[in-house]
Design an enzyme around this catalytic site. Structure first.
Site, PDB file in Angstrom:
ATOM      1  N   GLU A  57       0.808  -1.218   0.000  1.00 20.25           N
ATOM      2  CA  GLU A  57       0.000   0.000   0.000  1.00 20.25           C
ATOM      3  C   GLU A  57       0.842   1.270   0.000  1.00 20.25           C
ATOM      4  OE1 GLU A  57      -0.582  -2.643   1.909  1.00 20.25           O
ATOM      5  OE2 GLU A  57      -2.708  -3.192   1.781  1.00 20.25           O
ATOM      6  N   PHE A 119     -11.205  -7.443  13.687  1.00 14.01           N
ATOM      7  CA  PHE A 119     -10.145  -7.896  12.791  1.00 14.01           C
ATOM      8  C   PHE A 119      -9.822  -6.801  11.779  1.00 14.01           C
ATOM      9  CE2 PHE A 119      -8.904 -10.041   8.768  1.00 14.01           C
ATOM     10  CZ  PHE A 119      -7.656 -10.469   9.194  1.00 14.01           C
ATOM     11  N   GLN A 120      -8.554  -6.505  11.627  1.00 11.89           N
ATOM     12  CA  GLN A 120      -8.052  -5.462  10.719  1.00 11.89           C
ATOM     13  C   GLN A 120      -8.689  -4.100  11.009  1.00 11.89           C
ATOM     14  OE1 GLN A 120      -8.101  -6.999   6.617  1.00 11.89           O
ATOM     15  NE2 GLN A 120      -6.026  -7.744   6.959  1.00 11.89           N
ATOM     16  N   LYS A 169     -17.345  -0.949   6.075  1.00 10.24           N
ATOM     17  CA  LYS A 169     -17.791  -1.920   5.077  1.00 10.24           C
ATOM     18  C   LYS A 169     -19.316  -1.912   4.929  1.00 10.24           C
ATOM     19  CE  LYS A 169     -16.810  -6.647   3.627  1.00 10.24           C
ATOM     20  NZ  LYS A 169     -16.201  -7.936   3.995  1.00 10.24           N
ATOM     21  N   MET A 484      24.230   8.971   2.066  1.00  7.63           N
ATOM     22  CA  MET A 484      24.076  10.216   2.823  1.00  7.63           C
ATOM     23  C   MET A 484      24.326   9.969   4.318  1.00  7.63           C
ATOM     24  SD  MET A 484      23.761  13.376   2.213  1.00  7.63           S
ATOM     25  CE  MET A 484      22.833  13.928   0.788  1.00  7.63           C
TER      26      MET A 484
END
Lengths: 586, 171
Positions: A57, A119-120, A169, A484
């Site tokens: 993502e 969940f999630q 959802k 760097m």
């Protein structure tokens, strides 16, 4: 109920997709998951919106940034709840600091499950609250269309930025009559034109300056191509030299006579000296970032400062200015041009000023020791530029030495061609941004100038390029160090190279082939041009492993906590130690 | 190396905001994330249709930081208007406190006497306790609470400050 009198209803997911189409969206970068399945079902075989399946993502968010920065249109991201949203957060924060318009659609658990550690489940609105321009949790499908419309307005108008819309959802599944709620009265009124009293004063100051400078930034790119055109005209009328921040490169052509190069920590000697010595500084769509100003109490001490910015909070944030103007920088520059011409001002006699600038230019601060044995990283960028400058390439970068060398040695004559993570400094930005840019500009040559460490942060996106047949080129300056970090350790920590060696590197050529890309490796300066030509002539994605000199440092450099006048021009001037005050200023 | 402290000024800001989920978190969180101080914060719905709230924030910082705070508040989408009462001119500030004291004998009499001087009202009493209600500027309440410590303070609840500009105009 009589069926004939009911308003046609649609699911939240369908309303969302319809509204995206209405807003002109044709490309969405995303990754499916449980909490966005209804939206993905509505997208299934959709004819107007093309979905680009990323591999992580973070890649979706950076790809949308690349798409937005290169096309001027907002980028759209679609990810699931929980880890989908948290993975996108780096890209959202990146877009927030660099003022990139994004619409980030995140799935959320059903409204009855919010707060139950489902969940999630993650508090996406809470997590993104302070790294987005605005965010929403939509609890009713009837609110979706007006929310999406307002989100696009907020993301694109004023100072652009990312807007997150979190959609549970059940809100995607539930139906609502379409368009029952009108968009609320606009509560968002971005600055437009400036007040003429301020513009008149700015023009007078500029016209009477003995040593003016135009300090330009990403705001000009965001204001659109007309703003870049206005800058060129204003520079011509006033005869003033032009420098730019990292984010503003391309707004004024690097081939233009007034161009001093980039300013700031790794900017040119002439740009920083001119900033320090100028008598009138006109800051156009830049924000006096700490990488630009160096030590604040020594920043351009004797100049009158004019600051034009669309965001009032950018004005007087770190540097006090004498004439603040809250306005769209493009509109304000056009007003200045109009007043300048109306009053028939002539460019002031700036011969003395240009003579001093010529003296600073003579230092030739970007020169470096060449080599016939090894490819110097600066040389690699120069040769890449020489081979591609006629093709108007879009360049993305990762973050680190290669990014600064690209900013110094690759030159841009047009806006929207330079995509880099300036504010947040996100390693792993370049490859997905290149993918997004290529999606938005199918016929353009898109090159990610990368480092061997940064590229590994989102290397999974190689598969995305393969899937969509995107011929992006990844040009890796491989010095086997997080360059760097290594440079700072050499300069400030007596060369204690703590964890900055890129050990166990993959074989980038074999990796390219594993993903269906072409792999090229080059370590011989004599063969570099030929290898670059081979990369450019290949009709498909290429990973170029350019083995460069391992311990080159990026100069010039204003060390941490130092003034513009204290630039380090080469490694002979480096002491290798630094006091705590300076260390803390990093 | 040591961290330097800067001289700060106290300012009372009032914000007119959309009354919607997350607005308070957005404002309070912005103060936290940018390192600004909140001395007190009050919020309540003030419009007939319940769409608008007024937030009063007492903050402190050096003048440039106060200016940044106002600019950063204005940048938030649900914030419509920010007024710095401290800069804007004459204004009134009021706060309400509930102060519980426990005691007997002389202590109890002294608490009552002090409450009278400060025009605090008794809103609950038992044989060995009082709850006083007091309104006023923050200094008056601070002083009253300090005095009550001497005579058996149990606990204090304070609303935080609300303020309005003096005169007939809205702020």
């Amino acid at each position: 109920m009589n069926e004939d009198f009911t308003v046609p209803e649609k699911s939240g997911a369908e309303i969302l997709i319809d509204t995206l189409v209405e807003q002109g969206v044709d490309t969405v970068f995303g990754y499916p998951g449980g909490a966005v399945l209804p939206i993905y079902d509505a997208l299934f075989q959709h004819t107007k919106i093309r979905h680009v399946l990323v591999r992580h993502e973070a890649g979706a968010a950076h790809a949308a940034e690349g798409y937005a920065r290169s096309t001027g249109k907002p980028g759209v991201v679609l990810v699931t709840s929980g880890p989908g949203a948290t993975n996108a957060v780096t890209g959202i924060a990146d877009a927030f600091l660099d003022s990139i318009p994004l619409i980030v659609l995140t799935g959320q658990v059903a409204t009855n499950l919010i707060g139950t550690d489902a969940f999630q489940e993650a508090d996406t609105v809470g997590i993104t609250r302070h790294c987005s321009k605005h965010n929403y949790l939509v609890k009713d499908p009837a609110d979706l269309a007006s929310t999406v419309r307002e989100a696009f307005a907020i993301a694109t108008k004023g100072r652009p930025g990312p807007v997150v819309i979190d959609i549970p959802k059940n809100v995607q599944v539930a139906t609502a009559a379409t368009d029952v709620k009108r968009p609320t009265a606009s509560r968002f009124s971005p600055a437009g034109e400036a007040d003429y009293s301020e513009i008149n004063r700015a023009v007078e100051l500029l016209a009477n300056a003995k040593a003016p400078i135009l300090y330009t930034g990403g705001g000009i790119i965001n204001s659109g191509p007309e703003a870049s055109a206005a800058l060129r005209e204003l520079a011509e009328l006033s005869g003033a030299p032009v420098t730019s921040t990292l984010m503003g490169l391309g707004a004024y052509p690097a081939s233009g006579d007034a161009w001093l190069g980039m300013l700031g920590m790794h900017g040119t000697y002439e740009a920083n000296m001119a900033m320090n010595q100028c008598d009138v500084m006109l800051c156009l769509g830049a924000r006096f970032d700490d990488r630009v100003t160096g030590r604040l109490d020594a920043f351009s001490p004797d100049s009158i400062k004019i600051h034009i910015d669309i965001d009032r909070s950018s004005i007087n944030k770190t540097v006090r200015v004498d004439l603040p103007i809250v306005a769209d920088v493009g509109a304000a520059m056009r007003q200045m041009i109009e007043v300048w011409k109306g009053r028939k001002y002539k460019a002031a006699a700036l011969d003395d000023w240009w003579a001093r600038i010529k003296g600073w230019r003579a230092v030739d601060c970007l020169s470096y020791a060449g080599s016939t044995q090894e490819i110097m990283p600066q040389y690699a960028i120069e040769r890449l530029f020489a081979a591609t400058k006629d093709k108007a390439p879009i360049i993305t970068t990762e973050v680190g030495q290669h990014q600064m060398w690209a900013a110094q040695h690759f030159h841009f004559d047009a806006p929207n061609k330079w995509l880099t993570s300036g504010g947040l400094g996100t390693m792993g930005y370049g490859l997905p941004a290149a993918i997004g840019a290529q999606m938005g500009n199918p016929d353009a040559l898109v090159i990610d100038i990368a480092g061997e460490a940064s590229i590994q942060m989102n290397i999974q996106e190689m598969a995305t390029a393969t899937q969509y047949r995107l011929p992006v080129k990844v040009f890796i300056l491989n010095n086997e160090w997080m360059g760097m970090v290594r440079q700072w350790q050499e300069l400030t920590y007596e060369s204690r190279f703590s964890e900055s060696y890129s050990d166990s590197l993959p074989d980038f050529v074999a990796l390219a082939e594993a993903y269906g890309w072409k792999g090229i490796r080059c370590s011989d300066p004599a063969q570099l041009d030929e290898a670059i030509a081979e990369m450019l002539s290949y009709d498909g994605p290429v990973m170029f492993d350019c083995r460069v000199h391992k311990t080159s440092n990026c100069f010039p450099m204003i060390p941490s906590g130092a003034a513009h006048t204290d630039m380090i021009l080469n490694s002979d001037e480096v002491s290798g130690t630094m006091d705590d005050e300076a260390k803390a200023l990093v | 190396m040591h961290i330097k402290q800067e001289l700060t000024e106290r300012h009372v800001l009032t914000l007119t905001v959309d009354n919607e989920a997350g607005t308070l978190a957005r404002i309070a969180g912005m103060f936290t994330s940018r390192g600004y101080n909140i001395d007190s914060l009050t919020v309540a719905d003030i419009s007939e249709d319940h769409t608008t709230s007024r937030i009063t924030i007492v903050t402190k910082g050096p003048p440039p930081v106060i200016d940044q705070i106002i600019a950063q508040c204005e940048r938030l989408i649900p914030v419509h208007k920010v007024t710095d009462l401290t800069e804007a001119g004459p204004h009134v500030e009021r706060e309400l406190a509930l102060v519980k004291v426990r005691g007997a004998g002389d202590q109890r009499v002294e608490a009552m006497r002090l409450a009278d001087i400060y025009r605090a009202r008794v809103i609950d009493a038992t044989v060995n306790s009082f709850i006083f209600e007091i309104t006023g500027g923050p200094d008056k309440i601070d002083t009253f609470v300090t005095l009550m410590r001497e005579v058996g303070l149990v606990e204090v609840g304070r609303t935080g400050i609300v303020g309005l500009m003096r005169g007939s105009e809205s702020s």
